[in-house]
Design a protein around this motif. Structure first.
Motif, PDB file in Angstrom:
ATOM      1  N   GLN A   1       8.861   8.457   4.724  1.00 17.00           N
ATOM      2  CA  GLN A   1       7.513   8.950   4.929  1.00 17.00           C
ATOM      3  C   GLN A   1       6.562   7.855   5.395  1.00 17.00           C
ATOM      4  O   GLN A   1       5.562   8.122   6.055  1.00 17.00           O
ATOM      5  CB  GLN A   1       6.979   9.559   3.628  1.00 17.00           C
ATOM      6  CG  GLN A   1       7.749  10.780   3.147  1.00 17.00           C
ATOM      7  CD  GLN A   1       8.853  10.445   2.172  1.00 17.00           C
ATOM      8  OE1 GLN A   1       9.536   9.434   2.306  1.00 17.00           O
ATOM      9  NE2 GLN A   1       9.045  11.301   1.176  1.00 17.00           N
TER      10      GLN A   1
ATOM     11  N   THR B   1       0.811  -1.217   0.000  1.00 18.14           N
ATOM     12  CA  THR B   1       0.000   0.000   0.000  1.00 18.14           C
ATOM     13  C   THR B   1       0.848   1.272   0.000  1.00 18.14           C
ATOM     14  O   THR B   1       0.307   2.373   0.090  1.00 18.14           O
ATOM     15  CB  THR B   1      -0.941   0.021   1.229  1.00 18.14           C
ATOM     16  OG1 THR B   1      -0.152  -0.098   2.419  1.00 18.14           O
ATOM     17  CG2 THR B   1      -1.942  -1.116   1.153  1.00 18.14           C
ATOM     18  N   HIS B   2       2.168   1.112  -0.099  1.00 12.87           N
ATOM     19  CA  HIS B   2       3.059   2.276  -0.090  1.00 12.87           C
ATOM     20  C   HIS B   2       3.995   2.256  -1.290  1.00 12.87           C
ATOM     21  O   HIS B   2       5.103   2.800  -1.241  1.00 12.87           O
ATOM     22  CB  HIS B   2       3.894   2.292   1.196  1.00 12.87           C
ATOM     23  CG  HIS B   2       3.079   2.243   2.451  1.00 12.87           C
ATOM     24  ND1 HIS B   2       2.253   3.270   2.848  1.00 12.87           N
ATOM     25  CD2 HIS B   2       2.954   1.266   3.394  1.00 12.87           C
ATOM     26  CE1 HIS B   2       1.661   2.946   3.991  1.00 12.87           C
ATOM     27  NE2 HIS B   2       2.069   1.744   4.344  1.00 12.87           N
TER      28      HIS B   2
ATOM     29  N   ARG C   1      -6.267   6.631   9.096  1.00 19.78           N
ATOM     30  CA  ARG C   1      -4.887   6.574   9.549  1.00 19.78           C
ATOM     31  C   ARG C   1      -4.186   7.837   9.108  1.00 19.78           C
ATOM     32  O   ARG C   1      -4.661   8.558   8.237  1.00 19.78           O
ATOM     33  CB  ARG C   1      -4.178   5.341   8.990  1.00 19.78           C
ATOM     34  CG  ARG C   1      -4.123   5.288   7.472  1.00 19.78           C
ATOM     35  CD  ARG C   1      -3.425   4.037   7.013  1.00 19.78           C
ATOM     36  NE  ARG C   1      -3.340   3.982   5.567  1.00 19.78           N
ATOM     37  CZ  ARG C   1      -2.693   3.029   4.900  1.00 19.78           C
ATOM     38  NH1 ARG C   1      -2.096   2.062   5.571  1.00 19.78           N
ATOM     39  NH2 ARG C   1      -2.649   3.032   3.593  1.00 19.78           N
ATOM     40  N   ARG C   2      -3.051   8.137   9.711  1.00 19.25           N
ATOM     41  CA  ARG C   2      -2.298   9.321   9.329  1.00 19.25           C
ATOM     42  C   ARG C   2      -1.766   9.185   7.905  1.00 19.25           C
ATOM     43  O   ARG C   2      -1.499   8.089   7.425  1.00 19.25           O
ATOM     44  CB  ARG C   2      -1.103   9.537  10.248  1.00 19.25           C
ATOM     45  CG  ARG C   2      -1.425   9.828  11.691  1.00 19.25           C
ATOM     46  CD  ARG C   2      -0.145  10.193  12.407  1.00 19.25           C
ATOM     47  NE  ARG C   2      -0.345  10.277  13.844  1.00 19.25           N
ATOM     48  CZ  ARG C   2      -0.125   9.278  14.685  1.00 19.25           C
ATOM     49  NH1 ARG C   2       0.307   8.116  14.235  1.00 19.25           N
ATOM     50  NH2 ARG C   2      -0.327   9.425  15.972  1.00 19.25           N
ATOM     51  N   VAL C   3      -1.571  10.325   7.245  1.00 23.03           N
ATOM     52  CA  VAL C   3      -0.936  10.323   5.937  1.00 23.03           C
ATOM     53  C   VAL C   3       0.067  11.464   5.882  1.00 23.03           C
ATOM     54  O   VAL C   3       0.001  12.411   6.657  1.00 23.03           O
ATOM     55  CB  VAL C   3      -1.965  10.474   4.795  1.00 23.03           C
ATOM     56  CG1 VAL C   3      -2.901   9.292   4.749  1.00 23.03           C
ATOM     57  CG2 VAL C   3      -2.754  11.772   4.939  1.00 23.03           C
ATOM     58  N   TRP C   4       1.001  11.346   4.935  1.00 24.42           N
ATOM     59  CA  TRP C   4       2.024  12.367   4.712  1.00 24.42           C
ATOM     60  C   TRP C   4       1.546  13.306   3.624  1.00 24.42           C
ATOM     61  O   TRP C   4       1.030  12.888   2.589  1.00 24.42           O
ATOM     62  CB  TRP C   4       3.324  11.705   4.291  1.00 24.42           C
ATOM     63  CG  TRP C   4       4.405  12.628   3.804  1.00 24.42           C
ATOM     64  CD1 TRP C   4       4.757  12.868   2.511  1.00 24.42           C
ATOM     65  CD2 TRP C   4       5.263  13.432   4.608  1.00 24.42           C
ATOM     66  NE1 TRP C   4       5.801  13.774   2.458  1.00 24.42           N
ATOM     67  CE2 TRP C   4       6.127  14.126   3.730  1.00 24.42           C
ATOM     68  CE3 TRP C   4       5.398  13.635   5.988  1.00 24.42           C
ATOM     69  CZ2 TRP C   4       7.113  15.004   4.181  1.00 24.42           C
ATOM     70  CZ3 TRP C   4       6.379  14.511   6.431  1.00 24.42           C
ATOM     71  CH2 TRP C   4       7.214  15.184   5.545  1.00 24.42           C
ATOM     72  N   SER C   5       1.676  14.610   3.826  1.00 26.63           N
ATOM     73  CA  SER C   5       1.289  15.589   2.839  1.00 26.63           C
ATOM     74  C   SER C   5       2.460  16.508   2.571  1.00 26.63           C
ATOM     75  O   SER C   5       2.964  17.152   3.494  1.00 26.63           O
ATOM     76  CB  SER C   5       0.094  16.417   3.342  1.00 26.63           C
ATOM     77  OG  SER C   5      -0.198  17.482   2.434  1.00 26.63           O
TER      78      SER C   5
ATOM     79  N   THR D   1       2.661   6.899   8.690  1.00 27.29           N
ATOM     80  CA  THR D   1       1.499   6.022   8.755  1.00 27.29           C
ATOM     81  C   THR D   1       1.787   4.767   9.562  1.00 27.29           C
ATOM     82  O   THR D   1       1.029   4.388  10.450  1.00 27.29           O
ATOM     83  CB  THR D   1       1.056   5.624   7.333  1.00 27.29           C
ATOM     84  OG1 THR D   1       0.757   6.809   6.592  1.00 27.29           O
ATOM     85  CG2 THR D   1      -0.158   4.711   7.375  1.00 27.29           C
TER      86      THR D   1
END
Length: 268
Positions: free
Chosen positions: A202, A13-14, A258-262, A206
């Protein structure tokens, strides 16, 4: 290999963070913090190296002084060097020698690259590596010996320059530190957190429970990372991930699922 908990298919998923070989690329270098009166480098990268460990990693470094020159700076202009920790990829420009596995002959250490600068690291970090010669640690000849008589220690919460404050973030190494950079006048409420190796990629925004292969205390590293992430879910906070290739600066968005990177438009 570097994130054991990701096996066998945790990267599915990454995949956007991986290159065409299925490897994750990292940046390795320094952060330059400039104020009207100070020129600070946070970490000193790899130094001038070019080598590979087959099936594991390729290492290429050597641009730091050229990058500084592009900013109109030379080594004598740097007044402070702050090490987040002393792994080999954070201390490579300490002197003119950056040891590498494929080095053909020993080079003579001629002195500190940033000879006019104060060199700062936490006391626990210095004590952890003192006298050791681990492959991932600071070389005894090229790093430890030249620093021995000049190194100063920094404590959690210390302000090393106006608006530049130390944050103790142990786990990856015992004395690992991060930095908070703010506007000392208080007119700008935003802040930048220079992570060091609290996170190597990154993906750990998550997958905060994913430990790194060279974490000295993996469990403490998870606790530190999770505590820090909870504090950083703030639109006024920009994270600076030294190993976050492609998108070094970004924000942590609050968890929905869930957290994500922006990484988009972090500075305006």
């Amino acid at each position: 290999m570097f994130f054991p908990a990701s096996q066998p298919d945790g990267w599915a998923t990454h995949a956007a963070l991986l290159d065409e070989r299925g490897w994750f690329p990292v940046s390795i270098g320094s952060f330059l913090v400039r104020t009207p009166e100070r020129v600070i480098l946070v970490d000193l990268g790899l130094g001038t190296v070019d080598f590979s460990i087959p099936g594991v990693a390729d290492f290429h470094g050597g641009d730091l002084l050229r990058a500084l020159a592009a900013e109109g700076l030379s080594p004598v202009d740097v007044d402070t060097v702050i090490y987040t920790h002393l792994h080999h990829d954070h201390v490579g420009w300490t002197t003119n020698v950056a040891p590498a596995p494929n080095a053909r002959e020993a080079q003579r250490v001629s002195g500190l690259t940033f000879a006019r600068a104060r060199h700062l690291v936490s006391k626990a970090e210095w004590a952890h590596w003192a006298g050791t010669a681990e492959l991932v640690g600071p070389d005894p000849v090229a790093v430890q010996a030249p620093l021995a008589t000049v190194i100063d220690h920094i404590d959690d919460g210390a302000e090393v320059a106006p608006g530049v404050r130390i944050l103790a973030t142990p786990g990856h190494t015992p004395g690992h530190s991060s930095l908070q950079v703010t506007d000392p006048s208080g007119s700008d409420p935003s802040r930048v957190i220079i992570l060091g190796d609290v996170m190597h990629c990154q993906v750990q925004v998550t997958e905060s429970s994913w430990t790194f292969a060279f974490d000295v205390d993996p469990d403490q590293g998870v606790v530190t990372r999770e505590q820090l992430l909870r504090k950083l879910e703030d639109e006024r906070t920009v994270l600076a991930g030294g190993h976050f290739a492609g998108n070094v600066f970004g924000r942590v968005l609050p968890a929905i699922a869930r957290r994500v990177w922006s990484s988009g438009s972090v500075f305006g």
